[in-house]
Design a protein around this motif. Sequence first.
Motif, PDB file in Angstrom:
ATOM      1  N   ALA A   1       9.780 -14.647   6.474  1.00 49.51           N
ATOM      2  CA  ALA A   1      10.866 -13.617   7.006  1.00 49.51           C
ATOM      3  C   ALA A   1      11.297 -13.310   5.620  1.00 49.51           C
ATOM      4  O   ALA A   1      12.456 -12.428   5.812  1.00 49.51           O
ATOM      5  CB  ALA A   1      11.594 -14.179   7.884  1.00 49.51           C
ATOM      6  N   GLY A   2      11.121 -13.667   4.558  1.00 52.20           N
ATOM      7  CA  GLY A   2      11.821 -13.481   3.307  1.00 52.20           C
ATOM      8  C   GLY A   2      11.375 -12.469   2.523  1.00 52.20           C
ATOM      9  O   GLY A   2      10.616 -11.465   3.069  1.00 52.20           O
ATOM     10  N   PRO A   3      11.282 -12.387   1.108  1.00 50.68           N
ATOM     11  CA  PRO A   3      10.901 -11.381   0.322  1.00 50.68           C
ATOM     12  C   PRO A   3       9.374 -11.153   0.370  1.00 50.68           C
ATOM     13  O   PRO A   3       8.730 -12.244   0.522  1.00 50.68           O
ATOM     14  CB  PRO A   3      11.220 -12.151  -1.177  1.00 50.68           C
ATOM     15  N   ARG A   4       9.114 -10.029   0.307  1.00 46.86           N
ATOM     16  CA  ARG A   4       7.377  -9.625   0.438  1.00 46.86           C
ATOM     17  C   ARG A   4       7.006  -8.789  -0.882  1.00 46.86           C
ATOM     18  O   ARG A   4       7.835  -7.966  -1.122  1.00 46.86           O
ATOM     19  CB  ARG A   4       7.157  -8.803   1.797  1.00 46.86           C
ATOM     20  N   GLU A   5       6.021  -8.841  -1.293  1.00 46.83           N
ATOM     21  CA  GLU A   5       5.480  -8.191  -2.279  1.00 46.83           C
ATOM     22  C   GLU A   5       4.537  -6.994  -1.402  1.00 46.83           C
ATOM     23  O   GLU A   5       3.389  -7.212  -0.902  1.00 46.83           O
ATOM     24  CB  GLU A   5       4.359  -8.759  -3.064  1.00 46.83           C
ATOM     25  N   VAL A   6       4.851  -5.749  -1.596  1.00 39.96           N
ATOM     26  CA  VAL A   6       4.195  -4.732  -1.048  1.00 39.96           C
ATOM     27  C   VAL A   6       3.514  -3.887  -2.222  1.00 39.96           C
ATOM     28  O   VAL A   6       3.935  -3.460  -3.059  1.00 39.96           O
ATOM     29  CB  VAL A   6       5.238  -3.696  -0.274  1.00 39.96           C
ATOM     30  N   THR A   7       2.125  -3.631  -1.789  1.00 37.41           N
ATOM     31  CA  THR A   7       1.420  -3.221  -2.610  1.00 37.41           C
ATOM     32  C   THR A   7       1.133  -1.465  -2.232  1.00 37.41           C
ATOM     33  O   THR A   7       1.666  -1.123  -1.376  1.00 37.41           O
ATOM     34  CB  THR A   7      -0.078  -3.510  -2.546  1.00 37.41           C
ATOM     35  N   GLU A   8       0.304  -0.723  -3.040  1.00 43.66           N
ATOM     36  CA  GLU A   8       0.137   0.844  -2.811  1.00 43.66           C
ATOM     37  C   GLU A   8      -1.051   0.909  -2.012  1.00 43.66           C
ATOM     38  O   GLU A   8      -1.462   1.950  -1.650  1.00 43.66           O
ATOM     39  CB  GLU A   8      -0.062   1.525  -4.137  1.00 43.66           C
ATOM     40  N   GLN A   9      -1.760  -0.200  -1.491  1.00 43.63           N
ATOM     41  CA  GLN A   9      -2.911  -0.016  -0.798  1.00 43.63           C
ATOM     42  C   GLN A   9      -2.541   0.113   0.728  1.00 43.63           C
ATOM     43  O   GLN A   9      -1.751  -0.781   1.296  1.00 43.63           O
ATOM     44  CB  GLN A   9      -3.806  -1.076  -0.998  1.00 43.63           C
ATOM     45  N   ARG A  10      -3.200   1.350   1.316  1.00 52.03           N
ATOM     46  CA  ARG A  10      -2.458   1.167   2.853  1.00 52.03           C
ATOM     47  C   ARG A  10      -3.941   1.280   3.520  1.00 52.03           C
ATOM     48  O   ARG A  10      -5.035   1.671   3.235  1.00 52.03           O
ATOM     49  CB  ARG A  10      -2.153   2.766   3.006  1.00 52.03           C
ATOM     50  N   CYS A  11      -3.464   0.641   4.972  1.00 47.54           N
ATOM     51  CA  CYS A  11      -4.641   0.407   5.600  1.00 47.54           C
ATOM     52  C   CYS A  11      -4.232   0.534   7.146  1.00 47.54           C
ATOM     53  O   CYS A  11      -2.981   0.446   7.227  1.00 47.54           O
ATOM     54  CB  CYS A  11      -5.398  -0.973   5.664  1.00 47.54           C
ATOM     55  N   ASP A  12      -5.058   0.841   8.120  1.00 48.30           N
ATOM     56  CA  ASP A  12      -4.809   1.026   9.455  1.00 48.30           C
ATOM     57  C   ASP A  12      -4.839  -0.491  10.114  1.00 48.30           C
ATOM     58  O   ASP A  12      -4.162  -0.597  10.929  1.00 48.30           O
ATOM     59  CB  ASP A  12      -5.691   1.861  10.376  1.00 48.30           C
ATOM     60  N   ARG A  13      -5.835  -1.282   9.721  1.00 48.26           N
ATOM     61  CA  ARG A  13      -6.013  -2.686  10.088  1.00 48.26           C
ATOM     62  C   ARG A  13      -6.446  -3.310   8.937  1.00 48.26           C
ATOM     63  O   ARG A  13      -7.194  -2.998   7.926  1.00 48.26           O
ATOM     64  CB  ARG A  13      -7.031  -2.871  11.145  1.00 48.26           C
ATOM     65  N   ALA A  14      -6.303  -4.459   8.583  1.00 43.50           N
ATOM     66  CA  ALA A  14      -6.711  -5.466   7.534  1.00 43.50           C
ATOM     67  C   ALA A  14      -6.665  -6.977   7.959  1.00 43.50           C
ATOM     68  O   ALA A  14      -6.118  -7.395   8.840  1.00 43.50           O
ATOM     69  CB  ALA A  14      -5.688  -5.403   6.459  1.00 43.50           C
ATOM     70  N   TYR A  15      -7.548  -7.381   6.936  1.00 44.39           N
ATOM     71  CA  TYR A  15      -7.822  -8.894   7.152  1.00 44.39           C
ATOM     72  C   TYR A  15      -8.222  -9.539   5.733  1.00 44.39           C
ATOM     73  O   TYR A  15      -8.602  -8.518   5.117  1.00 44.39           O
ATOM     74  CB  TYR A  15      -8.764  -9.350   8.342  1.00 44.39           C
ATOM     75  N   ALA A  16      -8.070 -10.884   5.494  1.00 39.89           N
ATOM     76  CA  ALA A  16      -8.544 -11.244   4.371  1.00 39.89           C
ATOM     77  C   ALA A  16      -8.953 -12.769   4.298  1.00 39.89           C
ATOM     78  O   ALA A  16      -8.327 -13.755   5.251  1.00 39.89           O
ATOM     79  CB  ALA A  16      -7.441 -11.020   3.337  1.00 39.89           C
ATOM     80  N   ALA A  17      -9.948 -13.140   3.681  1.00 40.56           N
ATOM     81  CA  ALA A  17     -10.304 -14.633   3.542  1.00 40.56           C
ATOM     82  C   ALA A  17     -11.419 -14.741   2.385  1.00 40.56           C
ATOM     83  O   ALA A  17     -11.951 -13.869   2.195  1.00 40.56           O
ATOM     84  CB  ALA A  17     -10.952 -14.958   4.980  1.00 40.56           C
ATOM     85  N   GLY A  18     -11.209 -15.924   1.841  1.00 35.54           N
ATOM     86  CA  GLY A  18     -12.124 -16.287   0.831  1.00 35.54           C
ATOM     87  C   GLY A  18     -12.347 -15.205  -0.628  1.00 35.54           C
ATOM     88  O   GLY A  18     -13.483 -14.935  -0.951  1.00 35.54           O
ATOM     89  N   GLY A  19     -11.081 -14.413  -0.733  1.00 35.65           N
ATOM     90  CA  GLY A  19     -11.033 -13.643  -1.825  1.00 35.65           C
ATOM     91  C   GLY A  19     -11.639 -12.163  -1.517  1.00 35.65           C
ATOM     92  O   GLY A  19     -11.619 -11.472  -2.376  1.00 35.65           O
ATOM     93  N   THR A  20     -11.901 -12.018  -0.116  1.00 35.34           N
ATOM     94  CA  THR A  20     -12.342 -10.634   0.300  1.00 35.34           C
ATOM     95  C   THR A  20     -11.250 -10.039   1.095  1.00 35.34           C
ATOM     96  O   THR A  20     -10.852 -10.848   2.254  1.00 35.34           O
ATOM     97  CB  THR A  20     -13.779 -10.604   0.931  1.00 35.34           C
ATOM     98  N   ILE A  21     -10.947  -8.810   0.874  1.00 37.86           N
ATOM     99  CA  ILE A  21      -9.930  -8.132   2.080  1.00 37.86           C
ATOM    100  C   ILE A  21     -10.700  -7.040   2.432  1.00 37.86           C
ATOM    101  O   ILE A  21     -11.578  -6.164   1.976  1.00 37.86           O
ATOM    102  CB  ILE A  21      -8.707  -7.452   1.198  1.00 37.86           C
ATOM    103  N   SER A  22     -10.680  -6.929   3.958  1.00 38.76           N
ATOM    104  CA  SER A  22     -11.109  -5.850   4.715  1.00 38.76           C
ATOM    105  C   SER A  22      -9.978  -4.820   4.921  1.00 38.76           C
ATOM    106  O   SER A  22      -9.177  -5.469   5.525  1.00 38.76           O
ATOM    107  CB  SER A  22     -11.762  -6.401   5.802  1.00 38.76           C
TER     108      SER A  22
END
Length: 314
Positions: free
Chosen positions: A63-84
Amino acid sequence: MTTTRTRIAVTAVAALVLGGVAVGYTALSAAPSSTVSSGPVTGPKLQVLSNGALSTVSRTDPAGPREVTEQRCDRAYAAGGTISCLRPAGALKAGELAVLDSSLNVVRTVPLTGFPNRTRVSASGRMVGWTLFVDGHSYAANGFSTSTGILDVKTGTLVRNLEEFSVDGGAGADRNFWGVTFTSDDNRFYATMSTGGHRYLVEGDFARRTVKPLADNVECPSLSPDGTRIAYKAAVNGDPQQGWRISVMDLATRTITPLAETRSVDDQPAWLDGNTVAYGMQRADGVNDVWSVPTDGTGTPAVLVPEANSPAPL
């Protein structure tokens, strides 16, 4: 399955749906400026979407600080160094799957048509699965149609729709698939198949292009880190219009444990570890929060990450 008449109707529906999504994103504000960190989040992390932007928070202080990137998605997931990342790529229903590496470089894109709904990545990062609504936009309604695909990032093998797979024992022409989750061997997977008025947990074999039904009333499965349990949403009294109860099924014994979250949850749970799952819940004002709950049926649901959705442990 989609006829010309259906495509015309779908386009009209999609215009309304995506218009609503735009409004939803406006309401779903990103993390307040006081919580956005000036530098990278360190230590164990959790990926979420903040106002549609790929973001990371600390697992120890979600619930604390978060790092927000410029990449925008409607849905996302990540594992093993891969982001969908399922994201818009044009007007109305035009979109794409963007496969990113851990540095947010685009590795592969796949043009898609439909309303983004679910996505998952295998633990190794090799396999990416996704689901889109082609017709309709709610699993509680009748007559919707989905498109669920899988990409092998390593070989480039692409299956655009699981309807191409054979079903052990057969299935009606009305079948739809959604909510893929992968096993550790990067070949087998679990998903939901709807046919004949039932929604089944199916086990798929990517190499053989087959699926086999295992259990009834299982939607949006998510495989536990040790591969022994499925977290999923179960329709109340077998009727999706009555809502869903998050539950956990032991795959060996088929023992079902309803979790302490008694509100209706329309999401694919994400395992944070072997004892906790996370999921998105929308408030009355349209803002989403990520909640968590123990997987043994005890405890109390709690907000994990405010003003966020699409949780994925990194």
